[in-house]
Design a protein around this motif. Structure first.
Motif, PDB file in Angstrom:
ATOM      1  N   ALA A 284       0.831  -1.214   0.000  1.00 24.24           N
ATOM      2  CA  ALA A 284       0.000   0.000   0.000  1.00 24.24           C
ATOM      3  C   ALA A 284       0.863   1.260   0.000  1.00 24.24           C
ATOM      4  CB  ALA A 284      -0.931  -0.012   1.214  1.00 24.24           C
ATOM      5  N   VAL A 285       1.951   1.243   0.766  1.00 16.15           N
ATOM      6  CA  VAL A 285       2.847   2.406   0.826  1.00 16.15           C
ATOM      7  C   VAL A 285       3.468   2.671  -0.542  1.00 16.15           C
ATOM      8  CG1 VAL A 285       5.088   3.175   1.719  1.00 16.15           C
ATOM      9  CG2 VAL A 285       3.350   2.300   3.285  1.00 16.15           C
ATOM     10  N   THR A 286       3.940   1.615  -1.208  1.00 17.82           N
ATOM     11  CA  THR A 286       4.542   1.791  -2.536  1.00 17.82           C
ATOM     12  C   THR A 286       3.534   2.374  -3.516  1.00 17.82           C
ATOM     13  OG1 THR A 286       5.964  -0.123  -2.099  1.00 17.82           O
ATOM     14  CG2 THR A 286       5.813   0.627  -4.378  1.00 17.82           C
ATOM     15  N   CYS A 287       2.324   1.842  -3.492  1.00 15.08           N
ATOM     16  CA  CYS A 287       1.262   2.335  -4.383  1.00 15.08           C
ATOM     17  C   CYS A 287       0.946   3.802  -4.091  1.00 15.08           C
ATOM     18  CB  CYS A 287       0.018   1.472  -4.200  1.00 15.08           C
ATOM     19  SG  CYS A 287      -1.430   2.062  -5.100  1.00 15.08           S
ATOM     20  N   CYS A 288       0.776   4.140  -2.817  1.00 19.69           N
ATOM     21  CA  CYS A 288       0.369   5.502  -2.470  1.00 19.69           C
ATOM     22  C   CYS A 288       1.486   6.515  -2.687  1.00 19.69           C
ATOM     23  CB  CYS A 288      -0.142   5.539  -1.032  1.00 19.69           C
ATOM     24  SG  CYS A 288      -1.725   4.666  -0.846  1.00 19.69           S
ATOM     25  N   ARG A 289       2.734   6.066  -2.610  1.00 17.96           N
ATOM     26  CA  ARG A 289       3.836   6.976  -2.950  1.00 17.96           C
ATOM     27  C   ARG A 289       3.765   7.353  -4.428  1.00 17.96           C
ATOM     28  NH1 ARG A 289       8.241   8.978   0.047  1.00 17.96           N
ATOM     29  NH2 ARG A 289       9.505  10.206  -1.382  1.00 17.96           N
ATOM     30  N   ILE A 290       3.457   6.375  -5.276  1.00 22.05           N
ATOM     31  CA  ILE A 290       3.286   6.643  -6.709  1.00 22.05           C
ATOM     32  C   ILE A 290       2.168   7.663  -6.930  1.00 22.05           C
ATOM     33  CG2 ILE A 290       2.454   5.578  -8.862  1.00 22.05           C
ATOM     34  CD1 ILE A 290       3.980   3.031  -7.937  1.00 22.05           C
ATOM     35  N   LEU A 291       1.150   7.614  -6.080  1.00 26.50           N
ATOM     36  CA  LEU A 291      -0.010   8.496  -6.209  1.00 26.50           C
ATOM     37  C   LEU A 291       0.169   9.802  -5.431  1.00 26.50           C
ATOM     38  CD1 LEU A 291      -2.758   5.732  -5.936  1.00 26.50           C
ATOM     39  CD2 LEU A 291      -1.993   6.899  -8.015  1.00 26.50           C
ATOM     40  N   ASP A 292       1.421  10.121  -5.070  1.00 27.16           N
ATOM     41  CA  ASP A 292       1.776  11.409  -4.467  1.00 27.16           C
ATOM     42  C   ASP A 292       1.136  11.671  -3.112  1.00 27.16           C
ATOM     43  OD1 ASP A 292       3.444  12.171  -6.611  1.00 27.16           O
ATOM     44  OD2 ASP A 292       1.697  12.836  -7.767  1.00 27.16           O
ATOM     45  N   VAL A 293       1.061  10.638  -2.295  1.00 30.75           N
ATOM     46  CA  VAL A 293       0.576  10.817  -0.931  1.00 30.75           C
ATOM     47  C   VAL A 293       1.761  11.080  -0.020  1.00 30.75           C
ATOM     48  CG1 VAL A 293      -0.644   9.736   0.998  1.00 30.75           C
ATOM     49  CG2 VAL A 293      -1.408   9.316  -1.348  1.00 30.75           C
ATOM     50  N   ALA A 294       1.640  12.067   0.842  1.00 25.90           N
ATOM     51  CA  ALA A 294       2.713  12.420   1.767  1.00 25.90           C
ATOM     52  C   ALA A 294       2.928  11.312   2.794  1.00 25.90           C
ATOM     53  CB  ALA A 294       2.387  13.728   2.476  1.00 25.90           C
ATOM     54  N   THR A 295       4.155  11.226   3.294  1.00 25.93           N
ATOM     55  CA  THR A 295       4.512  10.167   4.248  1.00 25.93           C
ATOM     56  C   THR A 295       3.658  10.227   5.509  1.00 25.93           C
ATOM     57  OG1 THR A 295       6.792  10.205   3.436  1.00 25.93           O
ATOM     58  CG2 THR A 295       6.413   9.175   5.571  1.00 25.93           C
ATOM     59  N   ALA A 296       3.440  11.415   6.039  1.00 29.67           N
ATOM     60  CA  ALA A 296       2.645  11.554   7.264  1.00 29.67           C
ATOM     61  C   ALA A 296       1.212  11.071   7.059  1.00 29.67           C
ATOM     62  CB  ALA A 296       2.652  13.012   7.723  1.00 29.67           C
ATOM     63  N   ALA A 297       0.648  11.358   5.891  1.00 33.99           N
ATOM     64  CA  ALA A 297      -0.716  10.914   5.590  1.00 33.99           C
ATOM     65  C   ALA A 297      -0.772   9.394   5.455  1.00 33.99           C
ATOM     66  CB  ALA A 297      -1.219  11.585   4.313  1.00 33.99           C
ATOM     67  N   MET A 298       0.306   8.804   4.910  1.00 36.88           N
ATOM     68  CA  MET A 298       0.351   7.345   4.815  1.00 36.88           C
ATOM     69  C   MET A 298       0.340   6.720   6.201  1.00 36.88           C
ATOM     70  SD  MET A 298       2.697   6.172   1.599  1.00 36.88           S
ATOM     71  CE  MET A 298       3.977   7.410   1.498  1.00 36.88           C
ATOM     72  N   ALA A 299       1.174   7.253   7.091  1.00 32.83           N
ATOM     73  CA  ALA A 299       1.247   6.714   8.449  1.00 32.83           C
ATOM     74  C   ALA A 299      -0.092   6.849   9.166  1.00 32.83           C
ATOM     75  CB  ALA A 299       2.349   7.421   9.227  1.00 32.83           C
ATOM     76  N   GLU A 300      -0.751   7.990   8.999  1.00 36.81           N
ATOM     77  CA  GLU A 300      -2.044   8.211   9.646  1.00 36.81           C
ATOM     78  C   GLU A 300      -3.102   7.266   9.089  1.00 36.81           C
ATOM     79  OE1 GLU A 300      -4.845   9.328  12.160  1.00 36.81           O
ATOM     80  OE2 GLU A 300      -2.721   9.907  12.264  1.00 36.81           O
ATOM     81  N   GLY A 301      -3.091   7.075   7.767  1.00 38.73           N
ATOM     82  CA  GLY A 301      -4.044   6.161   7.148  1.00 38.73           C
ATOM     83  C   GLY A 301      -3.861   4.734   7.626  1.00 38.73           C
ATOM     84  N   ILE A 302      -2.618   4.304   7.776  1.00 35.69           N
ATOM     85  CA  ILE A 302      -2.335   2.942   8.250  1.00 35.69           C
ATOM     86  C   ILE A 302      -2.796   2.784   9.694  1.00 35.69           C
ATOM     87  CG2 ILE A 302      -0.500   1.289   8.788  1.00 35.69           C
ATOM     88  CD1 ILE A 302       1.073   2.681   6.413  1.00 35.69           C
ATOM     89  N   ARG A 303      -2.467   3.756  10.542  1.00 37.19           N
ATOM     90  CA  ARG A 303      -2.841   3.666  11.956  1.00 37.19           C
ATOM     91  C   ARG A 303      -4.357   3.643  12.150  1.00 37.19           C
ATOM     92  NH1 ARG A 303       1.770   7.279  12.628  1.00 37.19           N
ATOM     93  NH2 ARG A 303       3.389   6.189  13.833  1.00 37.19           N
ATOM     94  N   SER A 304      -5.097   4.331  11.279  1.00 33.90           N
ATOM     95  CA  SER A 304      -6.557   4.421  11.443  1.00 33.90           C
ATOM     96  C   SER A 304      -7.306   3.291  10.736  1.00 33.90           C
ATOM     97  CB  SER A 304      -7.060   5.773  10.912  1.00 33.90           C
ATOM     98  OG  SER A 304      -6.824   5.890   9.507  1.00 33.90           O
TER      99      SER A 304
END
Length: 319
Positions: A284-304
């Motif tokens: 999911a992180v690799t995919c969302c990095r391609i889609l220009d999601v910021a690192t902090a937003a990735m961490a928050e999305g995973i935690r929630s």
């Protein structure tokens, strides 16, 4: 595809078949739906469309219906050995599905997730991260709403996350903008016959990509790694030692680009049990990095993120 006035035969009346029949009828097609079952639940599915405008033929196989059809659609659960399916092929009718139709119609960018296991969780993680980051996103396919039901809420900027089974991929003639493959292990061999045939069906998710697309592949899985030879897309990896993608370093999920590594989330902070779910997070992180999601937003999305029902849920604590 213009279906107005066309005689369309839909094989299989389940969730997808009913949604497909409703859509085709709404576009002016003359629809016949056939299903070999006489299960009472079929009538629940039939509530999806106007039964006075759609002909419903159930109980047994009716290959003679193919002679009356201009277009033929099949549901993913129907085997190629089905007599109606075989009759359509023998008559030379192209075989369509909800998935092939949706890929033709969808105005947004499709993120397709497949694999023998982990695709539901990975799809959900990607959608959660995109939503948390403020992206316009919807989710469907093998989970959530049938694909065609999503169309009214999809615009050109919408990211469409689809969980895709091997059955849905079998007829695919277009591939997603971002294709994520979690792993390949023996599965559904009663339908596909061999592991190679099953793998070939999964490979359709990357085979029709172009140079503007992305394939996100599991570097720890030899069969998935081989997909990189069958796509024109840019390839990004995830895995325990991956470079150019998400990896696990010192019990932390990081995103690696060459020698630069950006920490995303410590593995103990992932609210999912099991090593396999760390792999799903890396995908999911690799995919969302391609889609220009910021690192902090990735961490928050995973935690929630909360897992789908029955996925290693804690049901109680004692002492």
């Amino acid at each position: 595809m213009d279906v107005r006035g066309k005689r369309v035969l839909v094989l299989g009346l389940a969730r997808e078949g009913a949604s497909l029949a409703a859509y085709l009828q709404s576009k002016g097609a003359l629809v016949t739906v056939t299903d070999s079952s006489q299960d009472a639940r079929l009538h629940d599915h039939a509530q999806k469309f106007d039964t006075s405008a759609v002909r419903l033929v159930t109980g047994g196989d009716h290959p003679q219906l193919v002679k009356e059809a201009d277009l033929f659609f099949t549901s993913p659960g129907v085997s190629e050995s089905n007599p109606v399916y075989r009759a359509a092929r023998a008559r030379g009718l192209p075989v369509h599905s909800m998935t092939t139709l949706f890929f033709d119609l969808c105005p947004g960018k499709i993120v397709g997730v497949t694999g023998s296991s982990g695709k539901t969780t990975t799809s959900g993680l990607i959608f959660q991260i995109l939503s948390e980051s403020g992206k316009d996103a919807v989710i469907g396919g093998n989970i959530g709403d049938p694909m065609l039901d999503l169309l009214p809420s999809i615009g050109s900027a919408t990211l469409v996350v689809l969980e895709l089974s091997s059955f849905q991929l079998l007829l695919l003639r277009r591939s997603p903008h971002v294709a994520v493959v979690t792993n390949i292990t023996p599965n559904h061999l009663d339908r596909h016959g061999t592991l190679d045939a099953y793998t070939a069906a999964k490979r359709h998710v990357v085979e029709h990509q172009n140079s503007e697309d992305y394939a996100v592949l599991n570097s720890d899985d030899p069969r998935v790694r081989s997909f990189s030879k069958h796509t024109s897309a840019s390839v990004a990896w995830f895995g325990t030692r991956a470079t150019n993608g998400a990896a696990l370093r010192h019990n932390t999920v990081v995103f690696s680009e060459g020698r630069q590594e950006t920490p995303v989330i410590p593995a103990p902070d992932i609210p999912l049990l099991g090593k396999h779910n760390v792999e799903n997070v890396m995908a999911a992180v690799t995919c969302c990095r391609i889609l220009d999601v910021a690192t902090a937003a990735m961490a928050e999305g995973i935690r929630s993120y909360r897992p789908a029902p029955h996925r290693l849920q804690i049901v109680g604590d004692h002492n």
